[in-house]
Design a protein around this motif. Structure first.
Motif, mmCIF file in Angstrom:
data_model
loop_
_atom_site.group_PDB
_atom_site.id
_atom_site.type_symbol
_atom_site.label_atom_id
_atom_site.label_comp_id
_atom_site.label_asym_id
_atom_site.label_seq_id
_atom_site.Cartn_x
_atom_site.Cartn_y
_atom_site.Cartn_z
ATOM 1 N N TYR A 112 9.934 66.927 54.341
ATOM 2 C CA TYR A 112 9.858 66.566 55.475
ATOM 3 C C TYR A 112 10.543 67.146 56.741
ATOM 4 O O TYR A 112 11.772 67.209 56.912
ATOM 5 C CB TYR A 112 9.711 64.965 55.731
ATOM 6 C CG TYR A 112 9.490 64.522 57.006
ATOM 7 C CD1 TYR A 112 8.231 64.477 57.571
ATOM 8 C CD2 TYR A 112 10.627 64.044 57.527
ATOM 9 C CE1 TYR A 112 8.075 63.734 58.818
ATOM 10 C CE2 TYR A 112 10.474 63.629 58.930
ATOM 11 C CZ TYR A 112 9.226 63.395 59.470
ATOM 12 O OH TYR A 112 9.199 62.799 60.713
ATOM 13 N N SER B 138 0.532 68.004 58.692
ATOM 14 C CA SER B 138 1.353 67.158 58.776
ATOM 15 C C SER B 138 1.581 66.483 57.071
ATOM 16 O O SER B 138 2.289 65.423 56.966
ATOM 17 C CB SER B 138 1.090 66.147 59.831
ATOM 18 O OG SER B 138 -0.273 65.993 59.757
ATOM 19 N N HIS C 83 -8.126 64.899 59.032
ATOM 20 C CA HIS C 83 -7.081 64.032 58.590
ATOM 21 C C HIS C 83 -7.757 63.078 57.454
ATOM 22 O O HIS C 83 -7.192 62.962 56.563
ATOM 23 C CB HIS C 83 -6.487 63.117 59.675
ATOM 24 C CG HIS C 83 -5.428 63.838 60.275
ATOM 25 N ND1 HIS C 83 -4.196 63.947 59.887
ATOM 26 C CD2 HIS C 83 -5.387 64.141 61.762
ATOM 27 C CE1 HIS C 83 -3.361 64.543 60.624
ATOM 28 N NE2 HIS C 83 -4.007 64.680 61.831
ATOM 29 N N LEU D 25 6.625 69.317 62.751
ATOM 30 C CA LEU D 25 5.568 68.211 63.112
ATOM 31 C C LEU D 25 5.225 68.137 64.966
ATOM 32 O O LEU D 25 4.087 68.501 65.096
ATOM 33 C CB LEU D 25 5.613 67.064 62.702
ATOM 34 C CG LEU D 25 4.333 65.959 62.553
ATOM 35 C CD1 LEU D 25 3.481 66.895 61.307
ATOM 36 C CD2 LEU D 25 4.654 64.755 61.842
ATOM 37 N N ARG E 279 4.126 71.498 65.997
ATOM 38 C CA ARG E 279 2.745 71.657 65.704
ATOM 39 C C ARG E 279 1.730 70.878 66.680
ATOM 40 O O ARG E 279 0.655 71.660 67.119
ATOM 41 C CB ARG E 279 2.264 71.321 64.412
ATOM 42 C CG ARG E 279 2.504 72.445 63.563
ATOM 43 C CD ARG E 279 1.958 71.879 61.938
ATOM 44 N NE ARG E 279 2.722 72.710 60.972
ATOM 45 C CZ ARG E 279 2.801 72.418 59.639
ATOM 46 N NH1 ARG E 279 2.590 71.157 59.136
ATOM 47 N NH2 ARG E 279 3.234 73.200 58.677
#
Ligand code: ADP
Length: 443
Positions: free
Chosen positions: A5, A71, A46, A10, A13
């Motif tokens: 992670y 993500s 998503h 993130l 992006r």
């Protein structure tokens, strides 16, 4: 192999995407519509990732997760990492459990682990051989449903596991087991059972050997004593043989006493399960003790009796007499001339207490715990001089064991000693009643 992670990536992006949407929106001069369309596409994307995750968690047989995108990559990889960690922990725990089981199997005794409700959690192979348990069939069964011996049921329900229990093996004929329950953890129990048949057999051989040898020695010794007496009576008073003959007489007497003590001890040991139904007339015993004390002390000590009459015992009169008499004769033998001795038999809170208190030489603390061992003497030379065999207190201990009692010793060097024991209420009776069962007058 998997990316971990990264918060910066993130955020980077999201910023990039927002810039792209704003630029496209400005190009087409319709920022609101472009924002709406891209938000919908974003949501659908998503949602699709969520479905992939769900499918992998619930349906997919593969251990590795599908390649996460954007993500979601961190989420997929994070779950996979957690899974791997758990798998490693489980295999470590399995290895520990395996080692524990191997250790349990290597024990020389039968072992059974029980939960708080006495259900079997685990048992080793010896438990199957000695106690007749079947593994894994008996897993989860209550142990007292499988071992139905009344003594065991009473033992496990009693919940006082300080002393072990001796029990015949339920499946192996002639095997005697010693069972011990150990409470541990959260009301769990560990049962350890060991085969003590061989020890008991050796003990019995030892007892028989001592009893037989002592018995066989009696006849030649009686002959010897007889001849010594005859020779003593034939020799003139000034004969030089008088002294050696006197010594021979003393030593044969001592040997005779020792043999008698050995035979008494063997008899008491052999009567292991004597039932305590006989009435012991403690008032008659007092008279016997008084006579014995007079004969031994020859009025050289001040002897006092503090005796409660009518306080009789359910037990074995020979053993009770041996116990009391050994304690009294010891007090006389180890108290110098002019000393005082008190003998007491009185009702107390727990039952009735017998004690012999003397003003003699006393015993150092380090010897006290060993006094009841066979042939243990504090001072061998003195014991020999007073005619001791070193067996007296061993006899007392065994005789008291049979009456569910034990010897207590309080002593200090130079201040005298007190030897005592207490007979419980259950074994006390009034004169004239016969047995524990038919006697309403157990007092
Ligand atoms: P023994 O036959 O040698 O007296 P016992 O077993 O009766 O053997 O006693 C063990 C030892 O305990 C004795 O050798 C003696 O040293 C000590 N003992 C026993 N009773 C007394 C007492 N009343 N006072 C002092 N010592 C004692």
């Amino acid at each position: 192999m998997f990316d971990s992670y990264s918060g910066y990536r993130l955020v980077g992006r999201i910023i990039l995407l927002l810039i792209l949407i704003v630029v496209v929106g400005l190009l087409f001069d319709s920022l609101a519509s472009v924002l709406l369309v891209s938000a919908s596409v974003w949501l659908i994307w998503h949602y699709r990732q969520l479905m992939r995750l769900n499918y992998w968690l619930w349906r997919d047989k593969r251990l590795t997760p599908p390649q996460g995108r954007g993500s979601w990559e961190g989420v997929f990889n994070g779950i996979y990492r957690l899974q791997q960690k758990n798998r490693k922990k489980i295999s470590q725990l399995m290895a520990i459990l395996g080692r524990f089981r191997q250790g349990g199997e290597a024990l020389p005794d039968a072992a059974v682990v029980l939960d708080a409700d006495r259900n079997i959690l685990w048992c080793n192979r010896l438990a199957q051989l000695l106690l007749g348990l079947e593994w894994p069939k008996d897993k989860g069964q209550r142990l007292d449903n499988l071992l139905r011996h009344p003594d065991f049921i009473q033992y496990i329900n009693h919940e006082n596991y300080n002393l072990p229990l001796e029990l015949p093996s339920p499946i192996a004929d002639g095997k005697l087991l010693e069972l011990r329950l150990i409470a541990y953890g959260d009301s769990q129990l560990l049962l350890i059972a060991r085969d003590i048949s061989r020890i008991r057999q050796l003990e019995s051989m030892r007892r028989d050997f001592v009893a037989n040898v002592s018995h066989e020695l009696k006849t030649p010794l009686t002959v010897l004593q007889g001849y010594v007496e005859v020779m003593q009576s034939m020799a003139e008073d000034d004969d030089i043989n008088q002294r050696p003959l006197k010594l021979m007489q003393q030593q044969t007497e001592r040997m005779g006493h020792m043999i008698e003590q050995l035979l008494t001890l063997s008899r008491i040991e052999a009567a292991e399960d004597s039932d305590l139904r006989q009435q012991v007339d403690m008032d008659k015993l007092r008279a016997l003790l008084e006579q014995e004390a007079q004969a031994l002390s020859l009025e050289q000590h001040k002897i006092e009796f503090d005796w409660q009459p009518g306080l009789w015992v359910l037990g074995d009169s020979v053993q009770m007499q041996s116990a009391c008499s050994n304690l009294l004769t010891n007090a006389i033998r180890y108290t110098p001339v002019g000393g005082s001795i008190k003998v007491s038999w009185q009702r107390v809170y727990q039952g009735a207490r017998f004690y012999v208190q003397d003003s003699g030489e006393g015993i150092a603390r380090k010897h006290i715990s060993r006094l009841t061992e066979r042939f243990y003497r504090v001072d061998s030379a003195r014991s020999r001089h007073t005619g001791g065999s070193g067996l007296g207190l061993a006899i007392v201990k065994h005789a008291l064991n049979h009456h569910h009692s034990q010897l207590d010793v309080v002593s200090a060097l130079g201040k005298g000693s007190q030897f005592s024991f207490t007979i419980s209420h259950q074994l006390l009776t009034a004169p004239g009643t016969l047995t524990a069962e038919n006697s309403p007058s157990v007092i």
